[in-house]
Design an enzyme around this catalytic site. Structure first.
Site, short mmCIF file in Angstrom:
data_model
loop_
_atom_site.label_atom_id
_atom_site.label_comp_id
_atom_site.label_asym_id
_atom_site.label_seq_id
_atom_site.Cartn_x
_atom_site.Cartn_y
_atom_site.Cartn_z
N ASP A 163 40.06 -56.15 -11.19
CA ASP A 163 41.33 -56.66 -10.65
C ASP A 163 42.39 -56.79 -11.74
OD1 ASP A 163 40.25 -58.86 -11.97
OD2 ASP A 163 41.04 -60.31 -10.54
N ASP A 210 42.84 -58.56 -14.39
CA ASP A 210 43.33 -59.81 -14.99
C ASP A 210 42.79 -59.96 -16.41
OD1 ASP A 210 40.70 -60.45 -14.40
OD2 ASP A 210 41.15 -62.40 -13.49
N SER A 259 36.95 -59.46 -8.90
CA SER A 259 37.21 -59.26 -10.32
C SER A 259 36.25 -58.26 -10.97
CB SER A 259 37.19 -60.61 -11.03
OG SER A 259 37.71 -60.51 -12.32
N ASP A 316 39.47 -54.73 -16.16
CA ASP A 316 38.37 -54.95 -15.21
C ASP A 316 38.90 -54.63 -13.80
OD1 ASP A 316 40.01 -57.17 -14.88
OD2 ASP A 316 38.35 -58.54 -14.48
#
Length: 448
Positions: free
Chosen positions: A242, A244, A100, A240
């Site tokens: 990833d 999400d 992440s 960010d």
């Protein structure tokens, strides 16, 4: 052995804590647990742009195939895309290889069930138990029963099509800046906005495996804040690594964090009669300004512990439709089962377009109270001292009386480090600084 799974799957420094061997074992145990008794189960695998992704994917997929499951590899896609595509392709489970918003040396492995939800603690414990038992009773099929790997070429397009379906308008006439954090959004976000007719300018969408989250994206939005003003954009959006989470920047270069986004989206959904029970689910770390803004709009808030998994749990329990965190993890449960940066970004843009208001005007429904954070270094076994020590509780009471309803004190032990976090909100930043650091020092002194 301690618990292998944290609040967001298994994380660690790649090749040191999260090794290829561990990825293989997680693939093998995860495939076995999540597809128990299913005939030729199917597991979806996606990842972000980190250099260690290839190594971990190869090992994880080997583990999946070794128990006779099929691995469907979708390549570099956002975490929420894996959650959505697991449902769309009727897979038995999904796995994403990503850490992440963490720096590049970290990586992680996170599982989703067939419905696209993060696993329960019980299932994670079952996976760990199998690894610790050295795979006792887990079969190793041979011949035609060994699993196959399939590469799904249309994953990116399928996710983009889904994302576009979440708003009822195009974005023609809008000038939008995107910061892709050199991460998983670098193709999907840019394509989606261009296909919707927006004029798009992009920064940090040239991943080289090492530059993910590096002074860019939602954890470092400063470059985007300057860029939006310089390029005269209607707004900017930062993802960010990833994708999400998503934060926005208004046309004046101000940061619009997750609290503002929830205030804007909450009011919009309520006005359309689409906010279930007129409730937004937030964490205890949300700014007091959000609670005041939602209250003024006759929207109720439900508070949870910090972490999007707790927000989601509460939403599922009561059927709430909107929830999230200050960090930009926003869950629109009508569309996806996890925080989805692209869906959040599209929602913000569609509200700006439909309302014919600037983002700064929309954000003006909320006034953010100054917030000060201070850390107290405390041994892990003394993290509850603030509840037990009279001098500390007296000091907390004294600060609360001084803030008298125009601020608050929040004490939160860290789940991952030997720290207790002290958070104060109120109207006078300098005074808050003094009080927060004084309280943190007192906790540290009494605990050590």
């Amino acid at each position: 052995m301690g618990r292998m799974f944290g609040t967001d799957g298994v994380r660690g420094i790649a090749n040191k804590e999260l090794t290829a061997e561990l990825a293989y074992r997680l693939g093998r145990a995860g495939a076995y647990v999540l597809t128990n008794e299913t005939h030729k189960p199917k597991i979806l695998v996606g990842m972000d742009t980190r250099i260690s992704g290839d190594m971990l994917e190869a090992a994880l997929v080997s583990g999946i195939l070794s128990v006779g499951a099929e691995a469907v590899c979708v390549g570099i896609v956002p975490t929420p895309a894996v959650a959505y595509l697991t449902r769309k392709y009727k897979a038995d489970a999904g796995v994403v290889i990503s850490a992440s918003h963490n720096p590049v040396e970290y990586n992680g492995i996170k599982f989703f069930d067939a419905k696209g939800y993060k696993l329960s603690d019980n299932l994670e414990d079952e996976i760990q138990k199998i690894i610790e038992s050295d795979f006792e009773g887990v079969p190793l099929p041979t011949g035609e029963s060994v699993g196959r790997k399939v590469v799904e070429e249309s994953a990116e397009e399928d996710y983009i099509k889904f994302a576009k379906s979440t708003i009822g308008t195009d974005l023609k006439g809008m000038k939008i800046a995107l910061d892709c954090a050199n991460g998983a959004a670098y193709k999907t976000a840019v394509k989606t906005f261009r296909e919707l007719g927006a004029q798009v300018t992009v920064i940090n969408n040239d991943p080289d495996g090492i530059n993910i989250n590096c002074n860019c994206g939602s954890t470092h939005p400063e470059e985007l804040m300057d860029y939006v003003v310089k390029k005269n954009c209607d707004l900017g959006l930062a993802f960010d690594g990833d994708a999400d989470r998503c934060l926005a920047v208004d046309e004046k270069g101000n940061l619009i964090d997750g609290d503002f986004i929830m205030a804007i989206c909450g009011k919009y959904l309520k006005d359309k009669g689409e906010l279930h029970k007129d409730v937004v689910v937030v964490t205890v770390m949300s700014n007091m300004g959000l609670f005041l803004a939602l209250d003024k709009a006759n929207i109720k808030t439900v508070k949870t512990k910090v972490g999007d998994r707790y927000v989601l749990e509460e939403m599922l329990k009561e059927g709430y439709k909107l929830g999230g965190e200050q960090s930009g993890h926003i869950i629109f449960l009508d569309y996806n089962t996890t925080g989805d940066g692209l869906v959040t970004a599209l929602k913000i843009c569609s509200i700006v377009k439909e309302s014919r208001k600037t983002l700064s005007k929309l954000a003006s429904i909320m006034h953010k109270l100054p917030q000060v954070l201070a850390n107290a270094k405390v041994p892990n076994n003394k993290k509850d001292i603030y509840l037990e020590d009279k001098e500390i509780s007296d000091e907390i009471k004294k600060i609360e009386e001084e803030l008298h309803g125009k601020g608050r004190v929040l004490i939160r032990p860290s789940g991952t480090e030997p720290l207790v976090r002290v958070m104060l909100e109120g109207e006078d930043q300098d005074r808050l600084n003094t009080l927060a650091h004084g309280l943190a020092e007192l906790i540290e002194k009494k605990a050590n």
